[in-house]
Motif scaffolding. Sequence first.
Motif, short mmCIF file in Angstrom:
data_model
loop_
_atom_site.label_atom_id
_atom_site.label_comp_id
_atom_site.label_asym_id
_atom_site.label_seq_id
_atom_site.Cartn_x
_atom_site.Cartn_y
_atom_site.Cartn_z
N VAL A 267 -20.83 -16.96 -39.07
CA VAL A 267 -19.81 -17.95 -38.75
C VAL A 267 -20.17 -18.68 -37.46
O VAL A 267 -20.45 -18.04 -36.44
CB VAL A 267 -18.42 -17.30 -38.62
N GLY A 268 -20.19 -20.01 -37.54
CA GLY A 268 -20.49 -20.81 -36.37
C GLY A 268 -19.22 -21.29 -35.69
O GLY A 268 -18.12 -20.77 -35.93
N ALA A 305 -20.65 -24.26 -39.69
CA ALA A 305 -21.73 -24.99 -39.01
C ALA A 305 -21.51 -24.86 -37.51
O ALA A 305 -20.41 -24.54 -37.04
CB ALA A 305 -21.76 -26.46 -39.44
N ASP A 306 -22.57 -25.13 -36.78
CA ASP A 306 -22.49 -25.02 -35.31
C ASP A 306 -22.02 -26.31 -34.65
O ASP A 306 -21.57 -26.29 -33.51
CB ASP A 306 -23.87 -24.65 -34.74
N ASP A 321 -11.88 -17.28 -32.83
CA ASP A 321 -11.95 -15.82 -32.91
C ASP A 321 -12.33 -15.38 -34.33
O ASP A 321 -11.89 -15.99 -35.32
CB ASP A 321 -10.60 -15.19 -32.55
N GLN A 322 -13.12 -14.32 -34.42
CA GLN A 322 -13.46 -13.69 -35.68
C GLN A 322 -13.17 -12.21 -35.57
O GLN A 322 -13.72 -11.52 -34.70
CB GLN A 322 -14.95 -13.92 -36.00
N LEU A 323 -12.27 -11.71 -36.44
CA LEU A 323 -11.84 -10.32 -36.36
C LEU A 323 -11.88 -9.67 -37.74
O LEU A 323 -11.62 -10.33 -38.75
CB LEU A 323 -10.40 -10.23 -35.84
N PRO A 324 -12.16 -8.37 -37.80
CA PRO A 324 -11.96 -7.65 -39.07
C PRO A 324 -10.47 -7.72 -39.43
O PRO A 324 -9.62 -7.78 -38.53
CB PRO A 324 -12.38 -6.21 -38.74
#
Length: 387
Positions: A267-268, A305-306, A321-324
């Motif tokens: 994930v960008g 994408a970045d 944010d990226q979380l389980p």
Amino acid sequence: MNDLADLLTPEGRTLLDEVRGTAPADELAVATRLRREHPAELVSAALGQARLRQRAAAKFGAEDAERMFFTPNGVEQSTRASVATYRAERLKALGVTSLADLCCGIGGDAIALARAGIRVLAVDRDPATAAVARANADALGLTGLIEVREADVTEVDTSGYDAVFVDPARRGGRGRIFDPEAYSPPLSWAVGAARKASRAAALKVAPGVPHEAVPADAEAEWISDAGDVKEAVLWFGTEPGAVRATLLPGPRTLLGKGLPDPQVRPVGRYLYEPDGAVIRAHLVAEVAEQLDGGLVDPTIAYITADERHVTPYAAAYEITDQLPFSVKKLKALLRERGVGTLTVKKRGSAVEPEELRKKVKPQGPGSATVFLTRVAGAPTMLLGHPA
């Protein structure tokens, strides 16, 4: 049909004018007052038609809807005017001057075609529906270009027309029909009728039509309006084998290039949600190429994408944010950020947005969007906001 005939009389038209715009809460009082001077059945018919016209305004616009006549099924199943107008203009550009509109319903497509200058034979086997289509052609001043015929479409000779448009019934007693061969008439019959057209043909089908059901000599087009997928169309006499997604208003059209599936990548900074027509047309790879992006998961139509790119074919979000997946962690993060307005989107998750919103109880002046999805196969939450 009796209701329609009565509404077309001078008394009926006067009543329609009187009940125009009646709010549901006021119907009883209005009906009571009008029944002192008019037959109760006619008053009920007028109020019923007023309700249908109010519902139809979203599809046809208030100006047309207030002059037209509707049935409950007609309002539900008729083509949105913006989509019908787009299709009519495309047929006109193909050189079509006359067309047989088979399964015409209340005449929504016939109206758009006639306004594009195309002569239309509008056919429906249901007497009440055909009568409404005829009344609508008259109400909008299009009787010079629209001939309405009550008949079984499978018995109509279309050889005197440049083109054919077929809109088979896709609902039965148990609701929507997903098997194209269970349409009425079946898709195979409609394809046969299309192939007989001298210039072009268009068949309206459900957006979920299997790609393998599209004939090799047809073009397949998926159409969305304001982000909502409305229909798919099989075109004959255009580009055999072509696949396209068309977004209204615009129109903006993305043509398939036969690209392989995009690569999966981490994930960008940005997440892109493709338009539903793009997804239905299986053109996510074409959009990913435009964005220089990849997929977050091989089975999920989210592109990452970045860098920020502008495209009409996907909505962009900046990911913070990226979380389980964890309701507890999400609740804590939202409280920390002061998020009170939470938009929940999901793809590849069984969690219902409303249930999640109740559990996390967002409070505060901030806003955010959370994506419930899978990243490389793992249940994941991506938090961000529109870019």
